[in-house]
Each structure stands twice: as C-alpha cells, then as structure tokens.
Write an enzyme that holds these catalytic residues in place. Structure first.
Site, short mmCIF file in Angstrom:
data_model
loop_
_atom_site.label_atom_id
_atom_site.label_comp_id
_atom_site.label_asym_id
_atom_site.label_seq_id
_atom_site.Cartn_x
_atom_site.Cartn_y
_atom_site.Cartn_z
N GLU A 21 0.84 -1.21 0.00
CA GLU A 21 0.00 0.00 0.00
C GLU A 21 0.86 1.24 0.00
O GLU A 21 2.04 1.21 0.35
CB GLU A 21 -0.94 0.02 1.20
N GLU A 29 4.47 -0.57 1.02
CA GLU A 29 4.60 -0.78 -0.44
C GLU A 29 4.62 -2.26 -0.81
O GLU A 29 4.76 -2.60 -1.99
CB GLU A 29 5.88 -0.14 -1.01
#
Lengths: 360, 360
Positions: B177, B327
């Site tokens: 994310e 991420e």
C-alpha cells in the site's frame, strides 16, 4: 603453545570507514523514510564499505561446503552413524541435498571439498580433493584430533580455494559443512575460545534425545578434562585458538577457518552459516579480529550454542527460521537479502530524481 | 450496523487438512534430520495444503500495491505531506521505488492501483484506475471516512483484480500500500477490531518524533471519541469490521481487504506485508476467518502495532528486519523463502533415493 612455523600468516585488512558518511547519505536520499528499509540499510552500508564503493554488487556468489569425519563420532556424540558423512557428500555430488537445491535457487555456485572424510571417493568430478587424513580426525577423547601440520594443511587448502574464487572474480563466499560429530567439535571450540560454559555450548546436533544430549555433554567434559593444556575455567585461551582447533577441530572446520581468512584478505563478503561454521569463524577471528567486518551472519540456528556464539561476536543474524541443518543452507537462504541490499542502492530513485517531497 | 446489501459475499473455503500426514511424511523423508529446515518445513506444509498437492509451486507471483489518500492526513497525523502519495505513485510508475526494485529482484509482477488518491493521473499505462473518491477519504475527525457504498466499491475493485490474477494462473499474491496517513487509519482499525489499547496501536509511521507521536495519539483518540457507534473499551466490535473499515478506513485498505478475500476464495497463497496490510487482513479475517489459513506473514515490521497484530492473529512472520516502509516490500523480500520451501519439496532427494543411512 603451537609452533608458529606450521601456520600461514593472513593479512586481513582493517575496514576503511572513510566512506561511511557518503554511503549513509546515498541511503538516506532514497525515496523512503530514513531507516525504513531497516537491516537492509545497514547491510548496504557494510557491503559498500567492504567493496569501497557507493554501488556495491555481488559477483559470482559461491558457497564452499567442506566435509570431514571426526574420530569422536565413534564414541557416540551424534544421532547419525559416521557413514552419513560420505553418503551426504555423494548426495551433494548427485545434486539432491538441501544445499544443492537452495544454492541453485539463490544463484550460488556450490563447491564441495573433501577435507578428510573417512571414505575413498576416488577422483570425482565436482569434488575438491583436500583430504588431510584418510580416516578423518583422531578421537579427541584420546588425544589431539590432528597434528599442527595437518591443521595448517587443512587451513591452507581452504585458503587456496578462496583465493582461486577471488581471482576468478567472485566477491561473496558462503560457508557450509558436513561431518557427523562436528557439532561436538564446534561445542568444544566455542567453549575454549569464548569461555562460555561447556554445557551451554552443547546442543542436540542432528537430533539427540535427552539421554543422548547428556551423554554428549559428559563425553565432551571428559575430552576437555584429559587435555593437559586446557584453558582454566575463567580464562578462555584467546590468542591460542589454533591450539584449540588442533586439539578438537575437524579438518572441515580448519579448512573453513583458512578459507575465511583468505576470503577476508581478498576483501570478499563472508556469508556465515550456522553453529559449526561460526566455530570456524571464532578461530579465524582470534587469528585476525578484523575479519568480522567482512562477515554477514546469515541466520541464527536452532542449535543451542549458535545464539551464544552470535552474542559473543555481536553478530546480528539476517534470518531466524529455526534451521539446524548446516551445509551452508542458511547462507544460501540469506543471499537474496544481500542482493536486495545491493539492488536498492543501485536502482532506487532519490527524492531529487523522483521529485518526491520530503518530511515536513 | 452496516447494511449488508452493499457488501459482496465471499466464500473462503476451509482448508482441507487431510493431506497433512502425507505432506509431513514427504518432508520427513528428505535427506536431513527431521525438522532441520525449521520454518521452511511448516511453510512447505502450508503451501501443500493450500494447493492440495505434495508438490507445491508458486506460479506467476504478483504484488498488488493499492494507493489512497486520507482526509485525516491534513490534520497532521503524518510526518510527510499528503502530496507524497501521488508522487510515490508516479515513482512506482517510473520504476524507482523500493517495491519496484525488490519485486523485480524477487521475480514478482508489480500491479499498482489508484484506490482513491487525491490527484488526477489521467489514463496511465501501468496504473489500475480503481478510484473510489477523487479527493481521498473524508476526515474521520469529522465523520465517516467513506460511505458504505464507497467501502463496498473499493472492496469490489480489489476482489475483481485478485480474480483476474487467479484466472490468469497466478497462485501467490503479495499485498502492499501507499497512502500518507494510513498508519493512523490502520491503528484505529486495529484498536477497534482487536480491542488492544489505542495508544499501543499507534506508532511513528514514516518517522514522527515524540511530539508528533503524542499528537497522533491525541487525534486518534479524538476520532474515536466522536464516533457514536464506537466499541466499548472492553469489547472489540468483532463481527462488524466493515463498519470500522467504513468509519476509519482508507480506500486502499478496503481495496486490499476485498482483494485478500477474493484471493483466498480462489485458493491463492496470500503474502501479507506490514502494519497497514495486516489491518486490512484484520477486517478480512472478521468477514471470513478461514482466510488466515491462506496467509503467509512475510515479516514483522518496525511499526509498533504490527507485532501486536501478529500476536493477535497468531501469525508467525518469516522475516524480522526492522522494515517499516510498506509498499509490499516485506512481501517481495519474503518470496524467495516461499520459493525455497517449494524447491526443497520438489527437488531434494529422500533417504531412500539417495541411499543415506538414518538416525540410529
């Protein structure tokens, strides 16, 4: 005292830390919060210092697996019979052992060396003949495991190989071993060099039960007690690690210690596996303390004494997966993390190059 | 109570454990002491059960990174300005972020989705348009972060993508994310679902100092206090996780929760990253508890609440490297361990096939 004429000298350089600031700045300018890549960042810094570059990379990674037999194995220090050493070497040569699979997976070249297995393999493709004794070491329950000349010869075999790898361009070397009985040997070496209590340095190896563990502890205490030159309980031998290695070592441990020293001399990155490999490092680090700057500790083994060794060496392992197999398997599993550390240094954008705003 | 008509149903299967014995026997016949590959062995067992085969393999691994903005970011819950969300999406598209580098290294396909970033990217190659709100979520310091319809839409976007990956053959999906302010959102979700004290669920995110951390804690306590339907302190909401997600969630978190549910429905292996991704899993696991059987926890993040989440879920992380980047970076770093688990199952010799003697 050992006779210094037997042993080669190794000139392991001190790590030049002048680039630390520049490396840290490069790490901190990458598009991520400072420190957010955690251990990968300290790893990138270390690799940069070892290679003296802002763009470290791993070239032609190798894992060297040294095999040897132990006279003490016949006394019952292991859960497996001694013949498993040569059978596992055959398994390495056939490509079916864990280290074959994991080295292949990691893109590491596997090199297997016979440092003194009690078996005649004959000339064999894929097996380095570095045999120091045809029957393995002598039994340290009766005397020294090897002569000084043998110990030095095993170390020289390892050093020669490491130098060959370095000359061919390899700059990262993992270490592994095979030898029924060699956790016992590693326990004695660890106790003598660190001064940690012997009982705490002894573990279950390949899977001793409680009774087997007690027997192993008793046998190793006995091995120590019959050594006239044993260190006093409160004073580890420190500067005479080669004497310890000669008394209790395996040929494979001596070969690994020599390979490590030559690898650090050649400014390679040393990828340290588990308990037995770390016992070789304990010896090497007494010979040349600056070797530790070149070491990456791949993992923390489930073999009891490994955590103690790491604590004593202040080594921070990358993985903690409950492995206790040896063969260099932890080193192979950790290699992708070293690759990742190099990749982020070389390929990630900086705040400037990506046009990303910074912390307010 | 949420209105069930908005939300899709997910049929996550219970894991059929009938093969456990056969899988364990295969693991134990490999040429190594029993258990000596530690965590790789339990991982191989889990992958075998998920795929219902004695020879698990990973096919076409993907990592899905969902990005979204948070209304509360403007209130000062993050060390970085909100514009960093879209700038980092640009960085993903340009290939320069950590997850680009690490996914490439691991051989994972990176898919980036805009779940609701406060930025108009226009139609862009390599960016999945799953935008639920053009300005990011509303500020939960003033009301609900999103409507139920928005929450359901974000979940459906995620589910659709996961189904597309599965249909194309992919059987392992990592989650990541990007969203300035989303550790705050994850903290509120974690508190409400687990009942763990809010203050312990709040961490430094991208790098708040002590004062910033105190402010974040106060703001989140306030966000909770103005929610009329907040759970009582001693009773987490349990079965109404979607209500929590709607109140405090990010669009990216909702999208991840939907993707996870659909991925488990399709019997994929879910590779769970850090604190924010795990908050999405907390929601998904309330919707369908059996999802946890399909999850591999890639790592334990340095963000304070992640260890608490893992403890609550009884998740055993593979790596513990002090990462706190998000991420999906942890997922990418852990993938080689999953590959190693499959490789040893498929490629290692057995005691029989290698002719190696067994434990005495």
């Amino acid at each position: 005292m050992h006779s210094p004429q037997h042993f080669s000298r190794f000139a392991v350089p001190a790590l030049d830390r002048a680039m630390t600031g520049d490396l840290q700045r490069k790490i901190d300018r990458k598009t991520k919060p400072q420190g957010a890549l955690g251990r990968l960042e300290s790893l990138a810094l270390q690799l940069g210092l070892i290679q003296q570059t802002l763009s470290p990379k791993l070239i032609d990674p190798h894992v060297l697996v040294c095999a040897g037999d132990h006279g003490a194995a016949k006394a019952g220090v292991s859960a497996f019979p001694q013949e498993v050493t040569w059978q596992m070497v055959e398994n390495f040569l056939a490509g079916g052992a864990a280290i074959n699979v994991l080295a292949r997976q990691a893109g590491m070249k596997l090199v297997v060396a016979d440092a003194g297995v009690a078996h005649d393999f004959g000339p064999r493709a894929g097996l380095i003949d570095a045999k120091v004794g045809a029957d393995g070491t002598a039994n340290y329950l009766e005397g020294a495991a090897m002569s000084e000349a043998q110990c030095a010869a095993a170390m020289n075999h390892g050093a020669r190989l490491a130098r060959e790898f370095a000359a061919a361009g390899c700059n990262v070397l993992g270490f592994g071993e095979m030898g029924i009985g060699n956790t016992a040997s590693a326990s004695l070496i660890t106790h003598c060099i660190t001064g940690l209590p012997l009982a705490e340095c002894v573990g279950r190896g390949t899977g001793l039960d409680d009774a087997g563990l007690e027997r192993k502890r008793a046998l190793l205490a006995q091995a120590l007690s019959i050594w006239p030159e044993r260190p006093e309980a409160d004073r580890p031998v420190d500067n005479d690690a080669l004497r310890v290695l000669t008394r209790f070592g395996g040929f494979e441990i001596a070969m690994l210690a020599g390979a490590m020293l030559a690898a650090a001399e050649a400014r390679m990155t040393l990828l340290i596996d588990g308990f037995i490999v770390t016992s070789a490092l304990l010896v090497a680090a007494q010979v040349a303390p600056s070797i530790l700057d070149f070491c990456v500790f791949a993992h923390c083994s489930n073999e009891a004494g490994h955590r103690l060794q790491l604590g004593w060496l202040k080594g921070e392992p990358l993985l903690d997966l409950g492995l206790r197999l040896g063969e260099g398997t932890g080193a192979a599993l950790a290699l992708p993390l070293l690759n990742a550390a190099c990749a982020f240094m070389n390929e990630m954008a900086s705040f400037e190059s990506a046009g990303v705003s910074e912390k307010t």
